[in-house]
Design a protein around this motif. Structure first.
Motif, PDB file in Angstrom:
ATOM      1  N   GLY A  20       0.817  -1.204   0.000  1.00  0.00           N
ATOM      2  CA  GLY A  20       0.000   0.000   0.000  1.00  0.00           C
ATOM      3  C   GLY A  20       0.853   1.257   0.000  1.00  0.00           C
ATOM      4  O   GLY A  20       0.411   2.311  -0.452  1.00  0.00           O
ATOM      5  N   PHE A  21       2.096   1.153   0.501  1.00  0.00           N
ATOM      6  CA  PHE A  21       2.957   2.347   0.586  1.00  0.00           C
ATOM      7  C   PHE A  21       3.209   2.968  -0.782  1.00  0.00           C
ATOM      8  O   PHE A  21       3.340   4.184  -0.906  1.00  0.00           O
ATOM      9  N   SER A  22       3.259   2.117  -1.806  1.00  0.00           N
ATOM     10  CA  SER A  22       3.575   2.649  -3.145  1.00  0.00           C
ATOM     11  C   SER A  22       2.380   3.397  -3.739  1.00  0.00           C
ATOM     12  O   SER A  22       2.541   4.167  -4.676  1.00  0.00           O
ATOM     13  N   ALA A  23       1.189   3.136  -3.214  1.00  0.00           N
ATOM     14  CA  ALA A  23      -0.006   3.726  -3.832  1.00  0.00           C
ATOM     15  C   ALA A  23      -0.731   4.708  -2.925  1.00  0.00           C
ATOM     16  O   ALA A  23      -1.706   5.320  -3.351  1.00  0.00           O
ATOM     17  N   ILE A  24      -0.265   4.831  -1.708  1.00  0.00           N
ATOM     18  CA  ILE A  24      -1.012   5.697  -0.783  1.00  0.00           C
ATOM     19  C   ILE A  24      -0.931   7.159  -1.226  1.00  0.00           C
ATOM     20  O   ILE A  24       0.115   7.611  -1.723  1.00  0.00           O
ATOM     21  N   THR A  25      -2.012   7.856  -1.089  1.00  0.00           N
ATOM     22  CA  THR A  25      -2.056   9.269  -1.512  1.00  0.00           C
ATOM     23  C   THR A  25      -2.090  10.169  -0.274  1.00  0.00           C
ATOM     24  O   THR A  25      -2.331   9.690   0.841  1.00  0.00           O
ATOM     25  N   SER A  26      -1.883  11.439  -0.514  1.00  0.00           N
ATOM     26  CA  SER A  26      -1.959  12.383   0.614  1.00  0.00           C
ATOM     27  C   SER A  26      -3.371  12.387   1.207  1.00  0.00           C
ATOM     28  O   SER A  26      -3.560  12.519   2.418  1.00  0.00           O
ATOM     29  N   GLY A  27      -4.370  12.184   0.328  1.00  0.00           N
ATOM     30  CA  GLY A  27      -5.752  12.120   0.809  1.00  0.00           C
ATOM     31  C   GLY A  27      -5.961  10.949   1.758  1.00  0.00           C
ATOM     32  O   GLY A  27      -6.609  11.080   2.801  1.00  0.00           O
ATOM     33  N   ASN A  28      -5.389   9.796   1.395  1.00  0.00           N
ATOM     34  CA  ASN A  28      -5.490   8.620   2.270  1.00  0.00           C
ATOM     35  C   ASN A  28      -4.849   8.904   3.629  1.00  0.00           C
ATOM     36  O   ASN A  28      -5.403   8.536   4.676  1.00  0.00           O
ATOM     37  N   ILE A  29      -3.696   9.558   3.588  1.00  0.00           N
ATOM     38  CA  ILE A  29      -2.988   9.845   4.854  1.00  0.00           C
ATOM     39  C   ILE A  29      -3.833  10.782   5.722  1.00  0.00           C
ATOM     40  O   ILE A  29      -3.981  10.570   6.935  1.00  0.00           O
ATOM     41  N   ILE A  30      -4.425  11.788   5.082  1.00  0.00           N
ATOM     42  CA  ILE A  30      -5.282  12.719   5.850  1.00  0.00           C
ATOM     43  C   ILE A  30      -6.454  11.966   6.476  1.00  0.00           C
ATOM     44  O   ILE A  30      -6.781  12.146   7.653  1.00  0.00           O
ATOM     45  N   MET A  31      -7.066  11.071   5.695  1.00  0.00           N
ATOM     46  CA  MET A  31      -8.226  10.340   6.219  1.00  0.00           C
ATOM     47  C   MET A  31      -7.832   9.368   7.330  1.00  0.00           C
ATOM     48  O   MET A  31      -8.605   9.130   8.271  1.00  0.00           O
ATOM     49  N   ILE A  32      -6.635   8.789   7.228  1.00  0.00           N
ATOM     50  CA  ILE A  32      -6.167   7.919   8.327  1.00  0.00           C
ATOM     51  C   ILE A  32      -5.996   8.762   9.589  1.00  0.00           C
ATOM     52  O   ILE A  32      -6.357   8.332  10.698  1.00  0.00           O
ATOM     53  N   LEU A  33      -5.487   9.972   9.412  1.00  0.00           N
ATOM     54  CA  LEU A  33      -5.358  10.878  10.574  1.00  0.00           C
ATOM     55  C   LEU A  33      -6.742  11.255  11.125  1.00  0.00           C
ATOM     56  O   LEU A  33      -6.938  11.318  12.342  1.00  0.00           O
ATOM     57  N   VAL A  34      -7.702  11.491  10.202  1.00  0.00           N
ATOM     58  CA  VAL A  34      -9.079  11.791  10.645  1.00  0.00           C
ATOM     59  C   VAL A  34      -9.614  10.614  11.476  1.00  0.00           C
ATOM     60  O   VAL A  34     -10.222  10.796  12.542  1.00  0.00           O
ATOM     61  N   GLY A  35      -9.347   9.398  10.997  1.00  0.00           N
ATOM     62  CA  GLY A  35      -9.781   8.208  11.733  1.00  0.00           C
ATOM     63  C   GLY A  35      -9.157   8.165  13.122  1.00  0.00           C
ATOM     64  O   GLY A  35      -9.834   7.833  14.107  1.00  0.00           O
ATOM     65  N   CYS A  36      -7.866   8.534  13.198  1.00  0.00           N
ATOM     66  CA  CYS A  36      -7.198   8.536  14.505  1.00  0.00           C
ATOM     67  C   CYS A  36      -7.808   9.596  15.437  1.00  0.00           C
ATOM     68  O   CYS A  36      -7.974   9.356  16.641  1.00  0.00           O
ATOM     69  N   VAL A  37      -8.152  10.762  14.866  1.00  0.00           N
ATOM     70  CA  VAL A  37      -8.781  11.812  15.687  1.00  0.00           C
ATOM     71  C   VAL A  37     -10.139  11.322  16.206  1.00  0.00           C
ATOM     72  O   VAL A  37     -10.488  11.519  17.378  1.00  0.00           O
ATOM     73  N   LEU A  38     -10.892  10.653  15.318  1.00  0.00           N
ATOM     74  CA  LEU A  38     -12.197  10.126  15.745  1.00  0.00           C
ATOM     75  C   LEU A  38     -12.026   9.071  16.841  1.00  0.00           C
ATOM     76  O   LEU A  38     -12.824   9.001  17.783  1.00  0.00           O
ATOM     77  N   LEU A  39     -10.973   8.251  16.718  1.00  0.00           N
ATOM     78  CA  LEU A  39     -10.704   7.266  17.776  1.00  0.00           C
ATOM     79  C   LEU A  39     -10.403   7.970  19.100  1.00  0.00           C
ATOM     80  O   LEU A  39     -10.862   7.550  20.160  1.00  0.00           O
ATOM     81  N   PHE A  57     -12.341   3.275  13.002  1.00  0.00           N
ATOM     82  CA  PHE A  57     -11.423   2.225  12.533  1.00  0.00           C
ATOM     83  C   PHE A  57     -11.767   1.813  11.106  1.00  0.00           C
ATOM     84  O   PHE A  57     -10.879   1.515  10.303  1.00  0.00           O
ATOM     85  N   GLY A  58     -13.068   1.814  10.786  1.00  0.00           N
ATOM     86  CA  GLY A  58     -13.473   1.543   9.408  1.00  0.00           C
ATOM     87  C   GLY A  58     -12.904   2.584   8.465  1.00  0.00           C
ATOM     88  O   GLY A  58     -12.471   2.264   7.348  1.00  0.00           O
ATOM     89  N   CYS A  59     -12.894   3.843   8.926  1.00  0.00           N
ATOM     90  CA  CYS A  59     -12.323   4.939   8.126  1.00  0.00           C
ATOM     91  C   CYS A  59     -10.837   4.694   7.856  1.00  0.00           C
ATOM     92  O   CYS A  59     -10.361   4.871   6.736  1.00  0.00           O
ATOM     93  N   ILE A  60     -10.122   4.245   8.880  1.00  0.00           N
ATOM     94  CA  ILE A  60      -8.694   3.958   8.696  1.00  0.00           C
ATOM     95  C   ILE A  60      -8.520   2.818   7.696  1.00  0.00           C
ATOM     96  O   ILE A  60      -7.726   2.902   6.749  1.00  0.00           O
ATOM     97  N   LEU A  61      -9.307   1.758   7.861  1.00  0.00           N
ATOM     98  CA  LEU A  61      -9.201   0.595   6.959  1.00  0.00           C
ATOM     99  C   LEU A  61      -9.528   0.972   5.514  1.00  0.00           C
ATOM    100  O   LEU A  61      -8.903   0.478   4.570  1.00  0.00           O
ATOM    101  N   ALA A  62     -10.524   1.875   5.353  1.00  0.00           N
ATOM    102  CA  ALA A  62     -10.972   2.236   4.005  1.00  0.00           C
ATOM    103  C   ALA A  62      -9.899   2.971   3.215  1.00  0.00           C
ATOM    104  O   ALA A  62      -9.975   3.046   1.987  1.00  0.00           O
ATOM    105  N   ASN A  63      -8.916   3.516   3.897  1.00  0.00           N
ATOM    106  CA  ASN A  63      -7.915   4.333   3.208  1.00  0.00           C
ATOM    107  C   ASN A  63      -6.585   3.630   3.002  1.00  0.00           C
ATOM    108  O   ASN A  63      -5.573   4.279   2.722  1.00  0.00           O
ATOM    109  N   PHE A  64      -6.589   2.313   3.154  1.00  0.00           N
ATOM    110  CA  PHE A  64      -5.410   1.535   2.764  1.00  0.00           C
ATOM    111  C   PHE A  64      -5.585   1.138   1.300  1.00  0.00           C
ATOM    112  O   PHE A  64      -6.587   0.491   0.957  1.00  0.00           O
ATOM    113  N   PRO A  65      -4.655   1.513   0.431  1.00  0.00           N
ATOM    114  CA  PRO A  65      -4.805   1.152  -0.981  1.00  0.00           C
ATOM    115  C   PRO A  65      -4.589  -0.348  -1.197  1.00  0.00           C
ATOM    116  O   PRO A  65      -3.970  -1.019  -0.372  1.00  0.00           O
TER     117      PRO A  65
END
Lengths: 378, 115
Positions: A20-39, A57-65
């Protein structure tokens, strides 16, 4: 040695390309951070942790490419089907019915009008959303956030604007948890001290006959009038029947404990899985969150103002502060009424009186959603 | 699939709120009707009947021989206040007008969040 190095390099390259590291976008990273804030909000601040934690946690999972969640049959896709085919919200409603005491509403049915009046917030937000450029179907789904009813919001959104599901579900559940912060200033601003001190009479005893007949009759009336919400209202009343009849104790226990907990995990995780960067990271999400707040405030205001009107017409029998409980966050909105009353008129107890409009609000929101579906579903 | 009936938010609001109010008013009338025809209500009346009798009891109770010595109640309350400590002084003893304690118990009971 050379062959080994080549194989090593190729393998590493291939692992990197598949990762997933090769395909992750800045948007995905932001959403993973949003998921962490919600947690953080769920666990540290305890904002609806039962719901917000699986959503986050679903939000974090959804943003793994490259996870293939949406490409082949797997547990995540199966959970998505539960939402897409509107299976989970009615089951949640059955649990809500099994947990909720309809007695206060049956004892004082006049207070049901407050549950209707509080739906006004839905349409304030609907109008605001249309002014901001949302389609009428999207606006209806955004407005229903004001009903403070998570399952109904998800049910309506899946039918009319599925692309907004993540934002609407997060807004609906977040604001539900913020009811104790959002409602009191509005309640205090629109009531006088004299009105807050009104003591309401104790509720009459409700017989078992009434408790059993009400869910059966109301299911018949609402389902015939608004078939699109028959599954929501029907399951709500089925849960109520389990509880009130007192006969199928095991079914009532399952509906209000094990089953609702299991389905909540699936519904909330599935909702989080819709929060991928492409569909969540846009200005519409911010607008939805702002409009959700408007809907909540509007609903609270309308409930309190209608409570004042009922107070006048009943010769001061109704305390307007129970009007805010017409938004259907059960039983939190009723508790907020009690907390505000206790603060400004210690010794005055209105919790059970506030449960009437609170429970009526659940039915009112379902009816509003059903009417919106009948009128607007394109 | 069909087109929306209207896209005017004011019309949507008026129609929708009318239906919401109509349904809930209809349900409230239905509840009142069920209460009126409730066959189990009659059975409950005899059980409930002694309650009103119990309420005006204090008036005839004082000339008649009271079941419990009022001085005993005062002594128990005075002992409870003394056990609590401080310089408390009993000015008056009267029954609670509200059902506050019962409601506090209910409030504490409604602690679980419903979704």
């Amino acid at each position: 040695m050379n062959e080994f190095m080549t194989a090593w390099a190729v393998s590493l390259q291939s692992v990197w390309n598949d990762s997933g590291f090769s395909a992750i976008t800045s948007g995905n990273i932001i959403m993973i951070l949003v998921g962490c804030v919600l947690l953080y909000l769920a666990f540290a601040k305890e904002y609806e942790p039962l719901l917000l934690s699986p959503i986050a946690f679903g939000c974090i999972l959804a943003n793994f490419p490259k996870t293939g969640f949406n490409d082949e049959m797997n547990v995540m896709m199966a959970i998505g089907f539960g939402i897409k085919y509107e299976i989970f919200p009615p089951i949640i409603f059955m649990g809500v019915g099994a947990m909720t005491d309809f007695g206060p509403m049956i004892a004082d049915p006049d207070t049901m009008l407050l549950g209707a009046a509080a739906q006004f917030g839905v349409f304030i937000a609907l109008a605001g959303a249309m002014l901001l450029g949302f389609t009428v179907q999207e606006a209806a789904c955004i407005g229903i956030i004001g009903g403070a009813d998570g399952p109904t919001s998800i049910y309506l959104t899946v039918k009319m604007a599925p692309h907004l599901l993540g934002a609407i579900a997060v807004a609906a559940y977040s604001y539900r948890s913020l009811v104790p912060l959002i409602q009191p200033p509005v309640m205090v601003m629109f009531t006088t001290q004299k009105e807050r001190e009104i003591r309401m009479p104790q509720l009459r005893t409700v017989t078992k006959f009434e408790r059993i007949v009400f869910p059966v009759l109301s299911t018949i009336v609402i389902s015939l009038l608004l078939p699109p919400v028959a599954s929501l209202v029907g399951m709500l009343m089925l849960g109520t029947l389990f509880r009130e009849s007192g006969v199928p104790d095991r079914l009532s226990d399952t509906a209000q404990n094990a089953l609702i907990n299991i389905v909540t995990i699936f519904l909330a995780t599935g909702t989080g899985l819709t929060m991928d960067a492409d569909s969540f990271l846009n200005y519409k999400t911010l607008l939805i969150i702002c409009l959700g707040l408007v809907a909540f405030i509007g609903g609270t205001w309308a409930g309190v103002v209608f409570g004042k009107i009922m107070c006048k017409f009943t010769g001061g029998r109704i305390n307007p502060l129970i009007g805010s409980a017409g938004v259907s966050a059960v039983p939190m909105a009723a508790r907020v009424s009690q907390v505000v009353v206790q603060k400004y008129a210690p010794g005055n107890f209105l919790l059970m009186n506030a449960m009437g409009p609170n429970v009526a609000g659940v039915i009112g929101t379902a009816v509003a959603a059903g009417t919106a579906l009948a009128m607007l579903q394109g | 699939m069909h087109q929306p009936a209207t896209t005017n938010p004011l019309i949507i609001m008026v129609i929708n709120m009318t239906i919401v109010f109509a349904v809930l008013i209809g349900l409230s009338f239905m509840i009142k009707l069920v209460h009126m025809i409730d066959p189990t209500k009659e059975k409950e009346k005899p059980a409930a009947a002694p309650a009103p009798k119990a309420a005006p009891a204090p008036a005839p109770a004082s000339p008649a021989a009271p079941a419990v010595d009022p001085n005993l109640n005062i002594a128990v309350i005075a002992a409870a206040v003394a056990a609590y400590g401080g310089d408390a002084k009993i000015v008056a003893i009267r029954p609670m007008e509200s059902t506050g304690w019962k409601n506090v118990g209910r409030a504490n009971g409604v602690q679980n969040t419903v979704f």
